[in-house]
Design a protein around this motif. Structure first.
Motif, mmCIF file in Angstrom:
data_model
loop_
_atom_site.group_PDB
_atom_site.id
_atom_site.type_symbol
_atom_site.label_atom_id
_atom_site.label_comp_id
_atom_site.label_asym_id
_atom_site.label_seq_id
_atom_site.Cartn_x
_atom_site.Cartn_y
_atom_site.Cartn_z
ATOM 1 N N ARG A 136 0.814 -1.219 0.000
ATOM 2 C CA ARG A 136 0.000 0.000 0.000
ATOM 3 C C ARG A 136 0.847 1.269 0.000
ATOM 4 N N GLY A 137 2.050 1.187 0.533
ATOM 5 C CA GLY A 137 2.907 2.373 0.558
ATOM 6 C C GLY A 137 3.452 2.752 -0.805
ATOM 7 N N TYR A 138 3.312 1.862 -1.776
ATOM 8 C CA TYR A 138 3.885 2.172 -3.101
ATOM 9 C C TYR A 138 2.999 1.645 -4.229
ATOM 10 N N THR A 139 1.694 1.692 -3.973
ATOM 11 C CA THR A 139 0.714 1.503 -5.058
ATOM 12 C C THR A 139 -0.282 2.650 -4.938
ATOM 13 N N LYS A 140 -0.947 2.966 -6.053
ATOM 14 C CA LYS A 140 -1.873 4.093 -6.015
ATOM 15 C C LYS A 140 -3.185 3.716 -5.357
ATOM 16 N N TRP A 141 -3.514 2.416 -5.432
ATOM 17 C CA TRP A 141 -4.806 1.973 -4.882
ATOM 18 C C TRP A 141 -4.790 0.465 -4.808
ATOM 19 N N ASP A 142 -5.484 -0.093 -3.825
ATOM 20 C CA ASP A 142 -5.632 -1.549 -3.797
ATOM 21 C C ASP A 142 -7.013 -1.899 -3.299
ATOM 22 N N ASN A 143 -7.445 -3.087 -3.663
ATOM 23 C CA ASN A 143 -8.804 -3.477 -3.319
ATOM 24 C C ASN A 143 -8.938 -4.988 -3.360
ATOM 25 N N GLN A 144 -9.875 -5.508 -2.556
ATOM 26 C CA GLN A 144 -10.182 -6.942 -2.569
ATOM 27 C C GLN A 144 -11.693 -7.056 -2.772
ATOM 28 N N PRO A 145 -12.148 -7.131 -4.036
ATOM 29 C CA PRO A 145 -13.597 -7.076 -4.291
ATOM 30 C C PRO A 145 -14.326 -8.310 -3.749
ATOM 31 N N GLY A 146 -15.590 -8.101 -3.330
ATOM 32 C CA GLY A 146 -16.360 -9.173 -2.701
ATOM 33 C C GLY A 146 -17.358 -9.845 -3.618
ATOM 34 N N SER A 147 -17.466 -9.414 -4.858
ATOM 35 C CA SER A 147 -18.397 -10.054 -5.799
ATOM 36 C C SER A 147 -17.874 -9.809 -7.210
ATOM 37 N N VAL A 148 -18.495 -10.483 -8.185
ATOM 38 C CA VAL A 148 -18.039 -10.292 -9.566
ATOM 39 C C VAL A 148 -18.275 -8.857 -10.023
ATOM 40 N N THR A 149 -19.428 -8.319 -9.725
ATOM 41 C CA THR A 149 -19.676 -6.945 -10.187
ATOM 42 C C THR A 149 -18.748 -5.961 -9.447
ATOM 43 N N ALA A 150 -18.450 -6.276 -8.192
ATOM 44 C CA ALA A 150 -17.474 -5.422 -7.486
ATOM 45 C C ALA A 150 -16.097 -5.572 -8.126
ATOM 46 N N ALA A 151 -15.797 -6.777 -8.632
ATOM 47 C CA ALA A 151 -14.504 -6.975 -9.310
ATOM 48 C C ALA A 151 -14.460 -6.173 -10.609
ATOM 49 N N TYR A 152 -15.579 -6.115 -11.335
ATOM 50 C CA TYR A 152 -15.619 -5.259 -12.536
ATOM 51 C C TYR A 152 -15.234 -3.830 -12.150
ATOM 52 N N ASP A 153 -15.906 -3.345 -11.119
ATOM 53 C CA ASP A 153 -15.658 -1.962 -10.681
ATOM 54 C C ASP A 153 -14.209 -1.777 -10.247
ATOM 55 N N ALA A 154 -13.707 -2.773 -9.502
ATOM 56 C CA ALA A 154 -12.334 -2.651 -8.988
ATOM 57 C C ALA A 154 -11.346 -2.591 -10.151
ATOM 58 N N LEU A 155 -11.570 -3.404 -11.163
ATOM 59 C CA LEU A 155 -10.641 -3.406 -12.304
ATOM 60 C C LEU A 155 -10.749 -2.095 -13.082
ATOM 61 N N LEU A 156 -11.978 -1.619 -13.277
ATOM 62 C CA LEU A 156 -12.144 -0.328 -13.980
ATOM 63 C C LEU A 156 -11.404 0.782 -13.228
ATOM 64 N N ARG A 157 -11.596 0.785 -11.909
ATOM 65 C CA ARG A 157 -10.979 1.847 -11.117
ATOM 66 C C ARG A 157 -9.458 1.689 -11.091
ATOM 67 N N ALA A 158 -9.007 0.440 -10.960
ATOM 68 C CA ALA A 158 -7.556 0.203 -10.896
ATOM 69 C C ALA A 158 -6.880 0.674 -12.183
ATOM 70 N N VAL A 159 -7.508 0.386 -13.312
ATOM 71 C CA VAL A 159 -6.922 0.790 -14.596
ATOM 72 C C VAL A 159 -7.009 2.304 -14.760
ATOM 73 N N GLN A 160 -8.139 2.868 -14.394
ATOM 74 C CA GLN A 160 -8.293 4.317 -14.527
ATOM 75 C C GLN A 160 -7.271 5.053 -13.654
ATOM 76 N N LEU A 161 -7.151 4.625 -12.403
ATOM 77 C CA LEU A 161 -6.222 5.316 -11.498
ATOM 78 C C LEU A 161 -4.768 5.123 -11.916
ATOM 79 N N ALA A 162 -4.428 3.908 -12.341
ATOM 80 C CA ALA A 162 -3.034 3.654 -12.748
ATOM 81 C C ALA A 162 -2.654 4.543 -13.928
ATOM 82 N N ASN A 163 -3.630 4.826 -14.776
ATOM 83 C CA ASN A 163 -3.366 5.627 -15.976
ATOM 84 C C ASN A 163 -3.580 7.123 -15.762
ATOM 85 N N THR A 164 -3.962 7.518 -14.565
ATOM 86 C CA THR A 164 -4.166 8.940 -14.276
ATOM 87 C C THR A 164 -2.850 9.518 -13.751
#
Ligand SMILES: Cc1ncc(C[n+]2csc(CCOP(=O)(O)OP(=O)(O)O)c2C)c(N)n1
Ligand SMILES: [Mg+2]
Length: 593
Positions: free
Chosen positions: A152-180
């Motif tokens: 966590r000290g050297y990543t922009k964001w991390d998450n452990q999604p609890g459902s498939v739709t939450a995983a969709y959201d987590a991946l969208l956000r992870a990609v968006q944030l990594a590219n921001t």
């Protein structure tokens, strides 16, 4: 999945056999479908049971393409490959690491990617979070409360999604944030139970086009005008060309801005090249630390434009010491958005008389339009090198490489610590990709393979020059290159030592009046002498050397280039004499890393 989709071609025929048509799908199938929708081209990985569900989905649901798996022999290589790919393209790929232990192996490389500000999606996994689903023993040791805390000290964001739709959201956000901007790695931890749950029909995929990273933020016009006025009226303007993109357009705009202002330009060997080093306005050979000469030149400046210079406070300190900085400072950087508590890679706090909190690519065109042309030319002194000798050294290696690659498009994917920035000119944004970012030795092989993957069939040859210590720590990354037929040339500047640290021991010995000749103990990689060419051959690469005579060096490099043209991975063991050029040492390359 739909076979008509425009898919990234599989770089090696690791094409799975098709299975029977299936109505039911699994959680990890949906996650894999989302990765494809997000346009992730490759997943560099080392396997593990914690993500066997996802592994199966990539192979049997997606057909191992778009994303395609790249098998790596160590998680550190997997992440370094993703870093090298992003360094060359500006685009992300993914890395997948096994629950906690794989992530532990990956940490240094994630730290390097963080310091290097490259976008990256790191996927991990955990033994089922629901303890009732855990297999005895193994799932328990592979489950950690708050696994993301490891990075966590050297990543922009991390998450452990609890459902498939939450995983969709987590991946969208992870990609968006990594590219921001500022870009960086993000980490998504996929619960094994979630991956392995039967879920029925595919939940509708969101449209990634609606979740893209934002366009670059434009600087306020008022601030652009203030900066332009300072620059236009300066007597000795200086541009510190720091973290910028690999785009040719951006390169030309920086050249145009420097020429319009007749400003001296400094560049930094820690990051990808940012300005032609043979331009008359280029002030000093790029270096890790400003040399005393470069610091003197910088001190002449009355206005400094920092284009996201990695360590602006450090550069100002080198020039002005403890005295107040007399130049006006214009800071162009969005980096503050990523500055947090754990890592101090944000460096010292620089003064900023005008602060444009945006990326250089947004500010440079605006400044170019707003500044008035200055006439006073500021010719820069050329970098000086000590005379070459007949000894095989970093210097002679550079000389022969320059001869062998004349008229070739080359991308230097790695340079060793003792490299003097005056050894070779950079004239295109892809001529040099910069270092690993976080000072983690062992990154060179993986970064080289990742960059070579990005440059495959581009006509530009990836060439790395790396220390033997760096090579040996990451050497198994080259198996991934040979396995997936990713050509690249590696020149090992083999001084048979972790030599940088011999210099440290020498310094300490002098300070304490102790025998300097003991500096090699605990540093020298000798007896047995390691056959690096054989380590290359053992992995299916070509191995040349050891090259010990100056007269053999040019021929060996030419042979290596020819092998790479034929599609090989080729390693040349060049036995360089220990020692760095004096002006590298005096510029601080021997300081603590
Ligand atoms: C992971 C890691 N371990 C140790 C170090 C400390 N260190 C900095 S430079 C260096 C030597 C690297 O050796 P090599 O690549 O052969 O280059 P040389 O110093 O010989 O020029 C070491 C061990 C580091 N930066 N990273
Ligand atoms: Mg060495």
């Amino acid at each position: 999945m739909n076979a008509k989709e425009n898919l990234v071609p599989n770089v090696l025929a690791e094409t799975p056999k098709p299975g029977p048509e299936q109505k039911e799908i699994w959680g990890s199938d949906a996650i894999a479908a989302m990765l494809r929708a997000l346009d992730i081209p490759y997943l560099a990985l080392n396997p593990g049971a914690s993500y066997r569900g996802l592994h199966d989905s990539i192979v049997n649901y997606l057909g191992n393409t778009h994303p395609q798996m790249l098998l790596c022999l160590h998680e550190e290589s997997a992440v370094a490959i993703a870093q090298g790919y992003a360094k060359a393209t500006g685009k992300m790929m993914g890395a997948v690491v096994h629950s906690n232990v794989g992530l532990m192996h990956a940490t240094m490389a994630i730290f390097n990617a963080w310091c290097d500000r490259v976008p990256m999606l790191v996927l991990g996994a955990t033994g089922p979070w629901d303890a009732s689903k855990r297999r005895p023993w193994i799932d328990w040791i592979h489950t950690a409360a708050d696994q993301g805390a490891l990075v966590r000290g050297y990543t922009k964001w991390d998450n452990q999604p609890g459902s498939v739709t939450a995983a969709y959201d987590a991946l969208l956000r992870a990609v968006q944030l990594a590219n921001t901007a500022p870009c960086g790695p993000t980490y998504v931890n996929l619960d094994a139970a979630l991956q392995e749950a039967k879920i029925g029909p595919l939940p509708a995929l969101p449209d990634p086009a609606r979740f893209r990273a934002p366009e670059p933020v434009m600087p306020a016009e008022r601030l652009v005008q203030q900066a332009a006025k300072l620059l236009s009226e300066a007597k000795h303007p200086v541009i510190l060309a720091g973290r910028v993109s690999r785009s040719e357009e951006g390169w030309k705009q920086r050249v145009a801005l420097a020429e319009k202002l007749q400003a001296r330009v400094f560049t930094d060997i820690k990051i990808g090249c940012s300005f032609p080093t043979d331009h008359p306005l280029h002030a000093a050979p790029p270096a890790t630390f400003l040399s005393p000469d470069a610091a003197r030149l910088l001190r002449e400046a009355d206005v400094i434009l920092s284009l996201d210079w990695v360590d602006l406070a450090g550069a100002l300190k080198a020039a002005w010491g403890a005295e107040p900085v007399s130049a006006k400072v214009i800071q162009v950087s969005a980096d503050a958005h990523i500055h947090r508590g754990w890592s101090m890679d944000y460096q010292g706090l620089p003064p900023a008389d005008v602060y444009l909190l945006c990326e250089p690519k947004a500010a440079v065109p605006a400044l170019l339009a707003a500044v008035k042309a200055r006439v006073a030319p500021a010719p820069a002194p050329a970098g000086t090198l000590p005379p070459a000798s007949d000894v095989v050294s970093l210097r002679t290696l550079a000389d022969d490489l320059n001869v062998a690659t004349k008229d070739m498009d080359v991308c230097l994917t790695r340079l060793p610590l003792g490299w003097n920035g005056a050894y070779r000119h950079f004239r295109h944004p892809l001529d040099y990709l910069g270092t690993e970012g976080g000072g983690g030795v062992g990154a060179g092989p993986g970064i080289t393979v990742g960059a070579a993957l990005a440059l495959k069939d581009s006509g530009r040859m990836p060439i790395a020059i790396m220390g033997d210590g760096d090579f040996l720590m990451g050497v198994t990354a080259f198996w991934t290159a040979t396995h997936y037929k990713i050509p690249c040339l590696i020149l090992v500047a083999n001084n048979r030592s972790f030599f940088n640290d011999e210099l440290h021991q020498e310094r300490v010995a002098k300070e304490r009046s102790r025998p300097v000749e003991n500096r090699w103990i605990g540093q020298r990689i000798d007896e047995p002498d390691i056959d690096l060419a054989m380590m290359a051959r053992a992995q299916g690469a070509q191995g040349i050397g050891p090259v010990k005579e100056r007269g053999e060096l040019l021929g060996a490099i030419r042979k290596g280039i020819e092998a790479v043209r034929q599609g090989a991975v080729c390693v040349i063991d060049v036995r360089v004499a220990p020692g760095y050029d004096t002006n590298v040492t005096s510029s601080g390359a021997s300081q603590k890393r």
